[in-house]
Design an enzyme around this catalytic site. Structure first.
Site, PDB file in Angstrom:
ATOM      1  N   HIS A 122      48.483  33.009  41.608  1.00 42.50           N
ATOM      2  CA  HIS A 122      47.069  33.378  41.550  1.00 42.50           C
ATOM      3  C   HIS A 122      46.600  33.242  40.104  1.00 42.50           C
ATOM      4  O   HIS A 122      47.071  33.977  39.232  1.00 42.50           O
ATOM      5  CB  HIS A 122      46.922  34.827  42.051  1.00 42.50           C
ATOM      6  CG  HIS A 122      45.516  35.314  42.136  1.00 42.50           C
ATOM      7  ND1 HIS A 122      45.206  36.550  42.660  1.00 42.50           N
ATOM      8  CD2 HIS A 122      44.327  34.756  41.780  1.00 42.50           C
ATOM      9  CE1 HIS A 122      43.896  36.732  42.616  1.00 42.50           C
ATOM     10  NE2 HIS A 122      43.343  35.660  42.073  1.00 42.50           N
ATOM     11  N   GLU A 172      45.967  30.501  44.506  1.00 44.32           N
ATOM     12  CA  GLU A 172      44.903  31.437  44.867  1.00 44.32           C
ATOM     13  C   GLU A 172      43.856  31.432  43.769  1.00 44.32           C
ATOM     14  O   GLU A 172      44.195  31.541  42.578  1.00 44.32           O
ATOM     15  CB  GLU A 172      45.474  32.849  45.010  1.00 44.32           C
ATOM     16  CG  GLU A 172      46.412  32.997  46.188  1.00 44.32           C
ATOM     17  CD  GLU A 172      47.005  34.390  46.261  1.00 44.32           C
ATOM     18  OE1 GLU A 172      46.638  35.267  45.458  1.00 44.32           O
ATOM     19  OE2 GLU A 172      47.861  34.597  47.118  1.00 44.32           O
ATOM     20  N   ASN A 221      55.142  34.630  46.356  1.00 44.72           N
ATOM     21  CA  ASN A 221      54.167  34.755  45.271  1.00 44.72           C
ATOM     22  C   ASN A 221      54.906  35.204  43.999  1.00 44.72           C
ATOM     23  O   ASN A 221      55.557  36.254  44.003  1.00 44.72           O
ATOM     24  CB  ASN A 221      53.113  35.794  45.701  1.00 44.72           C
ATOM     25  CG  ASN A 221      52.049  36.015  44.637  1.00 44.72           C
ATOM     26  OD1 ASN A 221      52.357  36.127  43.461  1.00 44.72           O
ATOM     27  ND2 ASN A 221      50.802  36.104  45.050  1.00 44.72           N
ATOM     28  N   GLU A 235      44.209  33.381  55.823  1.00 49.07           N
ATOM     29  CA  GLU A 235      45.308  34.301  55.531  1.00 49.07           C
ATOM     30  C   GLU A 235      44.779  35.704  55.805  1.00 49.07           C
ATOM     31  O   GLU A 235      43.793  36.141  55.205  1.00 49.07           O
ATOM     32  CB  GLU A 235      45.770  34.169  54.074  1.00 49.07           C
ATOM     33  CG  GLU A 235      46.894  35.159  53.790  1.00 49.07           C
ATOM     34  CD  GLU A 235      47.733  34.806  52.572  1.00 49.07           C
ATOM     35  OE1 GLU A 235      47.854  33.621  52.243  1.00 49.07           O
ATOM     36  OE2 GLU A 235      48.254  35.756  51.965  1.00 49.07           O
ATOM     37  N   HIS A 270      54.252  38.135  39.697  1.00 46.35           N
ATOM     38  CA  HIS A 270      54.841  39.260  38.968  1.00 46.35           C
ATOM     39  C   HIS A 270      56.022  38.878  38.087  1.00 46.35           C
ATOM     40  O   HIS A 270      56.461  39.678  37.270  1.00 46.35           O
ATOM     41  CB  HIS A 270      55.157  40.411  39.917  1.00 46.35           C
ATOM     42  CG  HIS A 270      53.879  40.965  40.482  1.00 46.35           C
ATOM     43  ND1 HIS A 270      52.897  41.498  39.673  1.00 46.35           N
ATOM     44  CD2 HIS A 270      53.395  40.986  41.741  1.00 46.35           C
ATOM     45  CE1 HIS A 270      51.866  41.854  40.430  1.00 46.35           C
ATOM     46  NE2 HIS A 270      52.141  41.546  41.675  1.00 46.35           N
ATOM     47  N   THR A 302      44.596  42.375  44.900  1.00 48.23           N
ATOM     48  CA  THR A 302      43.487  41.956  45.775  1.00 48.23           C
ATOM     49  C   THR A 302      43.352  42.960  46.918  1.00 48.23           C
ATOM     50  O   THR A 302      44.175  42.991  47.838  1.00 48.23           O
ATOM     51  CB  THR A 302      43.775  40.535  46.327  1.00 48.23           C
ATOM     52  OG1 THR A 302      44.282  39.738  45.254  1.00 48.23           O
ATOM     53  CG2 THR A 302      42.540  39.903  46.895  1.00 48.23           C
ATOM     54  N   ARG A 321      45.834  37.766  33.858  1.00 50.49           N
ATOM     55  CA  ARG A 321      46.755  38.886  33.605  1.00 50.49           C
ATOM     56  C   ARG A 321      48.210  38.521  33.917  1.00 50.49           C
ATOM     57  O   ARG A 321      49.115  39.149  33.426  1.00 50.49           O
ATOM     58  CB  ARG A 321      46.341  40.133  34.378  1.00 50.49           C
ATOM     59  CG  ARG A 321      46.450  39.980  35.867  1.00 50.49           C
ATOM     60  CD  ARG A 321      46.162  41.284  36.570  1.00 50.49           C
ATOM     61  NE  ARG A 321      44.747  41.610  36.549  1.00 50.49           N
ATOM     62  CZ  ARG A 321      44.174  42.451  37.399  1.00 50.49           C
ATOM     63  NH1 ARG A 321      44.912  43.067  38.302  1.00 50.49           N
ATOM     64  NH2 ARG A 321      42.887  42.691  37.356  1.00 50.49           N
ATOM     65  N   HIS A 342      50.011  40.440  51.977  1.00 52.25           N
ATOM     66  CA  HIS A 342      49.634  41.594  51.164  1.00 52.25           C
ATOM     67  C   HIS A 342      50.382  42.853  51.551  1.00 52.25           C
ATOM     68  O   HIS A 342      50.299  43.311  52.689  1.00 52.25           O
ATOM     69  CB  HIS A 342      48.136  41.891  51.134  1.00 52.25           C
ATOM     70  CG  HIS A 342      47.766  42.519  49.830  1.00 52.25           C
ATOM     71  ND1 HIS A 342      47.887  43.861  49.585  1.00 52.25           N
ATOM     72  CD2 HIS A 342      47.368  41.969  48.675  1.00 52.25           C
ATOM     73  CE1 HIS A 342      47.566  44.088  48.338  1.00 52.25           C
ATOM     74  NE2 HIS A 342      47.250  42.971  47.758  1.00 52.25           N
ATOM     75  N   ARG A 379      44.189  34.229  37.937  1.00 51.24           N
ATOM     76  CA  ARG A 379      43.098  35.207  37.864  1.00 51.24           C
ATOM     77  C   ARG A 379      42.163  34.912  36.703  1.00 51.24           C
ATOM     78  O   ARG A 379      42.569  34.352  35.695  1.00 51.24           O
ATOM     79  CB  ARG A 379      43.674  36.620  37.689  1.00 51.24           C
ATOM     80  CG  ARG A 379      44.068  37.278  38.984  1.00 51.24           C
ATOM     81  CD  ARG A 379      44.418  38.734  38.751  1.00 51.24           C
ATOM     82  NE  ARG A 379      44.576  39.429  40.004  1.00 51.24           N
ATOM     83  CZ  ARG A 379      43.592  40.105  40.608  1.00 51.24           C
ATOM     84  NH1 ARG A 379      42.405  40.208  40.065  1.00 51.24           N
ATOM     85  NH2 ARG A 379      43.815  40.708  41.751  1.00 51.24           N
TER      86      ARG A 379
HETATM   87  N1  PXP Z   1      48.390  36.755  49.753  1.00 53.63           N
HETATM   88  C1  PXP Z   1      47.303  36.860  48.951  1.00 53.63           C
HETATM   89  C2  PXP Z   1      46.108  36.044  49.295  1.00 53.63           C
HETATM   90  C3  PXP Z   1      47.313  37.689  47.810  1.00 53.63           C
HETATM   91  O1  PXP Z   1      46.222  37.770  47.028  1.00 53.63           O
HETATM   92  C4  PXP Z   1      48.495  38.399  47.504  1.00 53.63           C
HETATM   93  C5  PXP Z   1      48.582  39.307  46.302  1.00 53.63           C
HETATM   94  O2  PXP Z   1      47.930  38.893  45.247  1.00 53.63           O
HETATM   95  C6  PXP Z   1      49.603  38.251  48.337  1.00 53.63           C
HETATM   96  C7  PXP Z   1      49.518  37.442  49.471  1.00 53.63           C
HETATM   97  C8  PXP Z   1      50.914  38.929  48.055  1.00 53.63           C
HETATM   98  O3  PXP Z   1      50.783  40.301  48.133  1.00 53.63           O
HETATM   99  P1  PXP Z   1      52.006  41.217  47.669  1.00 53.63           P
HETATM  100  O4  PXP Z   1      52.247  40.927  46.234  1.00 53.63           O
HETATM  101  O5  PXP Z   1      51.533  42.592  47.941  1.00 53.63           O
HETATM  102  O6  PXP Z   1      53.187  40.809  48.514  1.00 53.63           O
END
Ligand code: PXP
Length: 238
Positions: free
Chosen positions: A43, A70, A7, A151, A10, A101, A49, A192, A45
């Protein structure tokens, strides 16, 4: 073989902190594709952001590895996702005030809306996933809503592990849910809050086929990348 999805939200968070163009999430996606990740997650959003519409569009056009977009159930975001045409969508709950999330979808409350969104994306041959808490009832509902994948939200497990607390019950719950989902024909992903330790713990669950990891990978890369970058600057200024 288990798959690793990264992901890159960031990377965009960091870029947006300056309102300029560096670091570029499209460059990050290309870099990750070149080093062999199995999918890229972003994602979009409602408050934009981190990832912006144009980022999502360009990343989906790379077409080298599957892009997992996402989205919330917001009509406007659903319309944008249909235009962007990612390979996968993962429907997630969204709350403007949250930092991230915080939990899985409330499938009971939102069943008809989610079912409709799944059927729209399925008609476009886009695979659908639902971000859910590890409970059996949500697995069964996901199957009834015709999702391709679930997921499982691993945030609670991750917190317990990080705090050094007993995580066995949570792990058993995730394992049970994953096995039931797999037996129903759902592909199972987990994500997550995952770091090296929590991911290692979860690799023992054979039915989890993909890990989606963001924050830790981007954060940890600072420590692995700093040496090279500082060395490059030393060379430049010497
Ligand atoms: N999976 C989903 C569906 C998420 O919403 C997120 C974070 O937005 C992640 C995975 C990744 O989580 P993390 O950034 O904590 O690794």
């Amino acid at each position: 073989m288990k798959r690793l999805g990264v992901n890159i939200d960031h990377v965009a968070t960091l870029r947006n902190a300056r309102g300029e163009i560096h670091p570029d999430p499209i460059k990050a996606a290309k870099f990750l594709i070149n080093i062999g990740v199995d999918s890229i997650t972003i994602h979009l959003r409602e408050d934009r952001r981190h990832i912006k519409d144009l980022d999502a569009k360009k990343i989906c056009l790379l077409k080298k590895v599957p892009v997992n977009l996402e989205i919330s159930t917001n009509n406007n975001i659903v319309d944008i996702a249909l235009k962007i045409k990612p390979d996968f969508i993962c429907i997630v709950p969204e709350n403007r005030n949250e930092i991230t999330t915080e939990g899985g979808l409330n499938l009971k409350r939102n069943a008809s809306k989610i079912k409709k969104i799944i059927s729209i994306f399925k008609k476009k041959k886009i695979r659908t996933s639902l971000f859910i808490n590890p409970n059996i009832s949500d697995i069964k509902i996901s199957k009834n809503l015709n999702a391709d994948c679930v997921e499982i939200h691993t945030g609670r497990l991750s917190n317990l592990v990080k705090l050094g607390k007993n995580y066995q019950n949570e792990l058993d719950k995730i394992k049970k849910c994953s096995n039931i989902a797999s037996s129903l024909g759902l592909d199972v992903h987990a994500g997550h809050g995952l770091d090296y330790k929590t991911t290692k713990i979860l690799t023992k669950i054979s039915t989890i086929k993909e890990f989606n990891i963001g924050h830790f990978i981007i954060g940890e890369s600072i420590f692995f990348g700093l040496k090279k970058v500082v060395k490059k600057f030393k060379n430049i200024i010497e």
